[in-house]
Design a protein around this motif. Sequence first.
Motif, PDB file in Angstrom:
ATOM      1  N   TYR A   1      44.055  21.927 -23.920  1.00  0.00           N
ATOM      2  CA  TYR A   1      42.800  22.241 -22.477  1.00  0.00           C
ATOM      3  C   TYR A   1      41.872  23.078 -23.033  1.00  0.00           C
ATOM      4  CZ  TYR A   1      48.348  22.145 -20.718  1.00  0.00           C
ATOM      5  OH  TYR A   1      49.621  22.365 -20.882  1.00  0.00           O
TER       6      TYR A   1
ATOM      7  N   LYS B   1      56.295  25.819 -26.665  1.00  0.00           N
ATOM      8  CA  LYS B   1      55.298  26.923 -27.901  1.00  0.00           C
ATOM      9  C   LYS B   1      53.987  27.324 -26.610  1.00  0.00           C
ATOM     10  CE  LYS B   1      57.638  26.362 -31.792  1.00  0.00           C
ATOM     11  NZ  LYS B   1      59.114  27.086 -32.050  1.00  0.00           N
ATOM     12  N   ALA B   2      53.258  28.588 -26.681  1.00  0.00           N
ATOM     13  CA  ALA B   2      52.688  29.034 -26.847  1.00  0.00           C
ATOM     14  C   ALA B   2      50.959  28.259 -27.446  1.00  0.00           C
ATOM     15  CB  ALA B   2      52.220  30.914 -27.391  1.00  0.00           C
ATOM     16  N   PRO B   3      50.170  28.200 -26.504  1.00  0.00           N
ATOM     17  CA  PRO B   3      48.707  27.745 -26.496  1.00  0.00           C
ATOM     18  C   PRO B   3      48.652  27.820 -28.664  1.00  0.00           C
ATOM     19  CG  PRO B   3      48.632  27.948 -24.983  1.00  0.00           C
ATOM     20  CD  PRO B   3      50.492  28.353 -25.248  1.00  0.00           C
TER      21      PRO B   3
ATOM     22  N   GLN C   1      38.922  26.191 -21.462  1.00  0.00           N
ATOM     23  CA  GLN C   1      38.458  27.121 -21.188  1.00  0.00           C
ATOM     24  C   GLN C   1      37.990  27.792 -21.442  1.00  0.00           C
ATOM     25  OE1 GLN C   1      39.409  30.688 -22.929  1.00  0.00           O
ATOM     26  NE2 GLN C   1      38.996  31.810 -21.045  1.00  0.00           N
TER      27      GLN C   1
ATOM     28  N   PRO D   1      43.159  20.821 -16.839  1.00  0.00           N
ATOM     29  CA  PRO D   1      44.597  20.168 -16.313  1.00  0.00           C
ATOM     30  C   PRO D   1      45.146  20.619 -17.780  1.00  0.00           C
ATOM     31  CG  PRO D   1      42.898  19.147 -15.896  1.00  0.00           C
ATOM     32  CD  PRO D   1      42.116  19.681 -16.318  1.00  0.00           C
TER      33      PRO D   1
ATOM     34  N   LEU E   1      44.662  28.488 -29.677  1.00  0.00           N
ATOM     35  CA  LEU E   1      43.212  28.732 -30.256  1.00  0.00           C
ATOM     36  C   LEU E   1      42.618  27.813 -31.535  1.00  0.00           C
ATOM     37  CD1 LEU E   1      40.634  29.719 -28.970  1.00  0.00           C
ATOM     38  CD2 LEU E   1      40.642  31.657 -30.366  1.00  0.00           C
TER      39      LEU E   1
ATOM     40  N   TRP F   1      49.296  34.759 -29.276  1.00  0.00           N
ATOM     41  CA  TRP F   1      49.430  34.819 -28.056  1.00  0.00           C
ATOM     42  C   TRP F   1      50.849  35.127 -28.679  1.00  0.00           C
ATOM     43  CZ3 TRP F   1      48.226  31.603 -23.386  1.00  0.00           C
ATOM     44  CH2 TRP F   1      46.861  31.120 -23.603  1.00  0.00           C
ATOM     45  N   GLY F   2      51.611  35.236 -27.521  1.00  0.00           N
ATOM     46  CA  GLY F   2      52.769  35.597 -27.711  1.00  0.00           C
ATOM     47  C   GLY F   2      53.918  34.236 -27.645  1.00  0.00           C
ATOM     48  N   GLN F   3      55.317  34.686 -27.764  1.00  0.00           N
ATOM     49  CA  GLN F   3      56.460  33.524 -27.761  1.00  0.00           C
ATOM     50  C   GLN F   3      56.783  33.146 -25.854  1.00  0.00           C
ATOM     51  OE1 GLN F   3      57.221  35.986 -27.912  1.00  0.00           O
ATOM     52  NE2 GLN F   3      58.909  36.520 -26.071  1.00  0.00           N
TER      53      GLN F   3
ATOM     54  N   PHE G   1      41.087  27.167 -17.137  1.00  0.00           N
ATOM     55  CA  PHE G   1      41.348  26.036 -17.782  1.00  0.00           C
ATOM     56  C   PHE G   1      40.705  25.078 -17.075  1.00  0.00           C
ATOM     57  CE2 PHE G   1      43.300  28.857 -21.157  1.00  0.00           C
ATOM     58  CZ  PHE G   1      43.733  29.933 -20.598  1.00  0.00           C
TER      59      PHE G   1
ATOM     60  N   TYR H   1      52.754  34.572 -20.758  1.00  0.00           N
ATOM     61  CA  TYR H   1      52.225  34.533 -21.939  1.00  0.00           C
ATOM     62  C   TYR H   1      51.220  36.057 -22.103  1.00  0.00           C
ATOM     63  CZ  TYR H   1      53.633  30.276 -22.606  1.00  0.00           C
ATOM     64  OH  TYR H   1      54.731  28.898 -23.276  1.00  0.00           O
TER      65      TYR H   1
ATOM     66  N   GLN I   1      48.638  22.456 -27.226  1.00  0.00           N
ATOM     67  CA  GLN I   1      49.786  23.451 -27.179  1.00  0.00           C
ATOM     68  C   GLN I   1      51.404  22.773 -27.274  1.00  0.00           C
ATOM     69  OE1 GLN I   1      50.989  24.383 -23.061  1.00  0.00           O
ATOM     70  NE2 GLN I   1      52.518  26.150 -23.485  1.00  0.00           N
TER      71      GLN I   1
ATOM     72  N   TYR J   1      42.061  24.349 -26.818  1.00  0.00           N
ATOM     73  CA  TYR J   1      43.931  25.457 -27.101  1.00  0.00           C
ATOM     74  C   TYR J   1      45.067  23.953 -27.213  1.00  0.00           C
ATOM     75  CZ  TYR J   1      42.168  29.735 -25.201  1.00  0.00           C
ATOM     76  OH  TYR J   1      41.248  30.977 -24.870  1.00  0.00           O
TER      77      TYR J   1
ATOM     78  N   PHE K   1      41.663  33.792 -25.955  1.00  0.00           N
ATOM     79  CA  PHE K   1      43.121  33.917 -26.495  1.00  0.00           C
ATOM     80  C   PHE K   1      43.401  32.944 -27.817  1.00  0.00           C
ATOM     81  CE2 PHE K   1      42.542  35.162 -22.358  1.00  0.00           C
ATOM     82  CZ  PHE K   1      42.213  34.327 -21.551  1.00  0.00           C
ATOM     83  N   ASP K   2      42.913  34.908 -28.772  1.00  0.00           N
ATOM     84  CA  ASP K   2      42.934  34.288 -30.328  1.00  0.00           C
ATOM     85  C   ASP K   2      44.382  34.569 -30.604  1.00  0.00           C
ATOM     86  OD1 ASP K   2      41.287  36.688 -32.053  1.00  0.00           O
ATOM     87  OD2 ASP K   2      42.876  36.774 -30.780  1.00  0.00           O
TER      88      ASP K   2
ATOM     89  N   GLY L   1      49.812  23.460 -16.483  1.00  0.00           N
ATOM     90  CA  GLY L   1      49.237  24.109 -16.866  1.00  0.00           C
ATOM     91  C   GLY L   1      48.798  25.329 -16.707  1.00  0.00           C
ATOM     92  N   LEU L   2      47.516  25.895 -17.872  1.00  0.00           N
ATOM     93  CA  LEU L   2      47.493  26.791 -18.304  1.00  0.00           C
ATOM     94  C   LEU L   2      46.735  28.451 -17.018  1.00  0.00           C
ATOM     95  CD1 LEU L   2      46.675  27.045 -21.997  1.00  0.00           C
ATOM     96  CD2 LEU L   2      48.470  27.614 -20.809  1.00  0.00           C
TER      97      LEU L   2
END
Lengths: 107, 125
Positions: A87, A42-44, A89, A100, A46, B115-117, A98, B95, A38, A36, B112-113, B44-45
């Motif tokens: 990242y 913002k959101a990640p 995963q 780091p 893919l 994602w929301g904000q 995930f 998210y 990022q 991913y 995860f293809d 991180g996630l």
Amino acid sequence: AIRMTQSPSSLSASTGDRVTITCRASQGISSYLAWYQQKPGKAPNLLIYAASTLQSGVPSRFSGSGSGTDFTLTISCLQSEDFATYYCQQYYSYPFTFGPGTKVDIK
Amino acid sequence: EVQLLESGGGLVQPGGSLRLSCAASGFTFSSYAMSWVRQAPGKGLEWVSAISGSGGSTSYPDSVKGRFTISRDDSKNTLYLQMNSLRAEDTAVYYCAKVSDILITFGGLIVFDYWGQGTLVTVSS
């Protein structure tokens, strides 16, 4: 839980450079690996799944390889919009984990 | 166009509860598994939960198991996360994410293809 590590944690590069990021799993995960991107705030997004399959709409300068425990993400010719955190995963087993992250910034 | 819109975040005291919602559009909601992923400030996630397309299967990491419950209402195209007994370490942006598969079992394409904000949850007194 499977532990994911990434190297380097950060790198500085210039537009046009070839960049390689490594991801390692604490045990074999076959090809059950995704990457991913990022950007700040913002959101990640893919990029790659199944270790080497490019997600629809992702530029071909991104590529992935590896299986088992060692994986790489390569950006063949870095563009300005590629400066971000990356990242990996694993989805081989629960809990999904995930790495780091690797921050790619401008040299 | 796939859209995921989270809501319900906010400030809550330790030990309190909060319910997050995620309104989905642009795809056949019932045909895909869904998930929640969180990100603590500057960190991180972390995967938080997943639910199959049928809603029959759910999964959680140990860090939230027994405290968080994921659910879905396919008639409303909405995903939920009920969070109880919240702790300071639950502070994060949460998210909502669409999974590329209907199942969340071994061998599935559990990536995860979309994602929301994100919605920020702050646990503090």
